[in-house]
Design a protein around this motif. Sequence first.
Motif: not given
Length: 127
Positions: A21, A28, A36-37, A94, A98
């Motif tokens: 990350l 995140w 998570r974000r 993710a 993003e």
Amino acid sequence: MAWRKRGPEETYTGEEIEARLKEELPHWYYEKGWIRRKYKTAGWKGTLMVVNTVGHLAEAAFHHPDLTVSYAFVIVKLVTHSAKGITAKDFELAKKIEEVVMWRPDEDSALEGTPEDARFKYIKYDA
């Protein structure tokens, strides 16, 4: 850092998750077994645009996050339920989320991008 290729159901350790990350998805975070974000929006219209974008990408990938949806934000949470942990699937989705949600045209693009005028802002971009 080059990450060892893993199968789609092989999980990462907490330390590996934190390192990936930090390197690949700095906005995140890892909490309670999920990556998570939180995407901040300018209001309901922007929130719906983020939700619909995430929904399209998740369905295309056939890997579905949990979402927390409010007036001016969306929280995306990813875990691979079948593996009971974070896998390559979570990192790949993710990254795509993003890339698409935070996309803006380059300075030399023919596309001008959303005007700075508050009437048109729908998402709060990270600096």
